[in-house]
Motif scaffolding. Sequence first.
Motif, PDB file in Angstrom:
ATOM      1  N   GLU A  66       0.830  -1.210   0.000  1.00  0.00           N
ATOM      2  CA  GLU A  66       0.000   0.000   0.000  1.00  0.00           C
ATOM      3  C   GLU A  66       0.860   1.254   0.000  1.00  0.00           C
ATOM      4  O   GLU A  66       0.558   2.228  -0.696  1.00  0.00           O
ATOM      5  CB  GLU A  66      -0.931  -0.012   1.209  1.00  0.00           C
ATOM      6  N   ARG A  67       1.952   1.252   0.755  1.00  0.00           N
ATOM      7  CA  ARG A  67       2.843   2.419   0.780  1.00  0.00           C
ATOM      8  C   ARG A  67       3.525   2.615  -0.567  1.00  0.00           C
ATOM      9  O   ARG A  67       3.702   3.749  -1.016  1.00  0.00           O
ATOM     10  CB  ARG A  67       3.879   2.251   1.881  1.00  0.00           C
ATOM     11  N   THR A  70       1.062   4.233  -2.816  1.00  0.00           N
ATOM     12  CA  THR A  70       0.916   5.653  -2.488  1.00  0.00           C
ATOM     13  C   THR A  70       2.069   6.460  -3.074  1.00  0.00           C
ATOM     14  O   THR A  70       1.856   7.538  -3.649  1.00  0.00           O
ATOM     15  CB  THR A  70       0.877   5.836  -0.951  1.00  0.00           C
ATOM     16  N   LYS A  74       2.151   9.488  -6.102  1.00  0.00           N
ATOM     17  CA  LYS A  74       2.705  10.822  -5.875  1.00  0.00           C
ATOM     18  C   LYS A  74       3.764  11.218  -6.892  1.00  0.00           C
ATOM     19  O   LYS A  74       4.090  12.395  -7.009  1.00  0.00           O
ATOM     20  CB  LYS A  74       3.305  10.899  -4.469  1.00  0.00           C
TER      21      LYS A  74
END
Length: 102
Positions: A66-67, A70, A74
């Motif tokens: 999940e990180r 993310t 970005k």
Amino acid sequence: MTTQTQNETKIPSLKDVKAASARVEQKAREVYDVLVDASVKWAGFGLGYGRTALTTSARALERAAERLATLEEKLPKKAPDAPAEAQAAEAEANATPDPNVN
């Protein structure tokens, strides 16, 4: 004083030997049952611990994924445009000049 002679020595009968053998077999079964029960409990403990460890690892990997997603969101989205511009600049640099232009 009491002295024993060979005539007074008691020789166990077949019935006594069978009874002693049955007691030994019963004790052996009890020891076997205890060992099996202990082994099954330890196996259960080990399997439970392994399951917990794998579950924890899977959750950690899910959070890491999940990180990464993310961070990917970005990042600037200019990456697809850059190769086209780079190809155009490379084509201009590699172009040979026309000798008749002068």
